[in-house]
Motif scaffolding. Structure first.
Motif, mmCIF file in Angstrom:
data_model
loop_
_atom_site.group_PDB
_atom_site.id
_atom_site.type_symbol
_atom_site.label_atom_id
_atom_site.label_comp_id
_atom_site.label_asym_id
_atom_site.label_seq_id
_atom_site.Cartn_x
_atom_site.Cartn_y
_atom_site.Cartn_z
ATOM 1 N N UNK A 29 19.920 -8.232 16.358
ATOM 2 C CA UNK A 29 18.460 -8.385 16.384
ATOM 3 C C UNK A 29 17.989 -9.061 17.668
ATOM 4 N N UNK A 30 18.740 -10.048 18.135
ATOM 5 C CA UNK A 30 18.386 -10.717 19.389
ATOM 6 C C UNK A 30 18.492 -9.735 20.557
ATOM 7 N N UNK A 31 19.528 -8.930 20.547
ATOM 8 C CA UNK A 31 19.672 -7.919 21.593
ATOM 9 C C UNK A 31 18.537 -6.912 21.575
ATOM 10 N N UNK A 60 10.001 -5.945 20.133
ATOM 11 C CA UNK A 60 9.488 -7.276 19.803
ATOM 12 C C UNK A 60 9.369 -7.521 18.302
ATOM 13 N N UNK A 61 9.333 -6.455 17.511
ATOM 14 C CA UNK A 61 9.316 -6.633 16.046
ATOM 15 C C UNK A 61 10.631 -7.227 15.537
ATOM 16 N N UNK A 62 11.690 -7.062 16.300
ATOM 17 C CA UNK A 62 12.996 -7.584 15.896
ATOM 18 C C UNK A 62 13.014 -9.109 15.842
ATOM 19 N N UNK A 105 14.121 -14.062 12.855
ATOM 20 C CA UNK A 105 13.708 -15.345 12.280
ATOM 21 C C UNK A 105 13.969 -15.382 10.775
ATOM 22 N N UNK A 106 13.586 -14.332 10.074
ATOM 23 C CA UNK A 106 13.785 -14.279 8.620
ATOM 24 C C UNK A 106 15.268 -14.249 8.266
#
Length: 102
Positions: free
Chosen positions: A8-10, A17-19, A24-25
């Motif tokens: 998700x960070x990648x 940007x929705x990632x 976070x969740x």
């Protein structure tokens, strides 16, 4: 969940940007999962007579995840990314031990 954090960070760093919201969740759910693992470690120790150190390992991992969340919200990326790698490695080592332990 921890490996998904890296994915998700990648995706976020690649422009999706929705990632970031999912990242976070997922961090919250990862922390809860590590706490559940700590409960399992306690049950392995009492009444299972297993070793005590997995309890400390799970609680330590939970503390690292908490620190990771703080670093992420403060945007300390130079610390956030390497700590994330360390968390994934430590969690993987713990999981390998758990599946091999008799």
């Amino acid at each position: 969940m921890l490996f998904d954090q890296a994915v998700l960070a990648g995706q976020f760093l690649s422009g999706s940007y929705d990632s970031l919201h999912v990242h976070r969740e997922n961090a919250t759910f990862a922390g809860i999962s590590v706490l559940i693992s700590a409960v399992a470690a306690v049950l392995q120790r009492w009444p299972g007579r297993g070793p005590w150190w997995p309890i400390l390992a799970c609680l330590g991992l939970f503390g690292l995840i908490g620190l990771q969340i703080v670093l992420g919200f403060s945007r300390a990326i130079s610390l956030h990314i390497p700590l994330g790698v360390a968390i994934i490695l430590l969690a993987t080592a713990l999981a390998v031990w758990a599946w091999r332990h008799r």
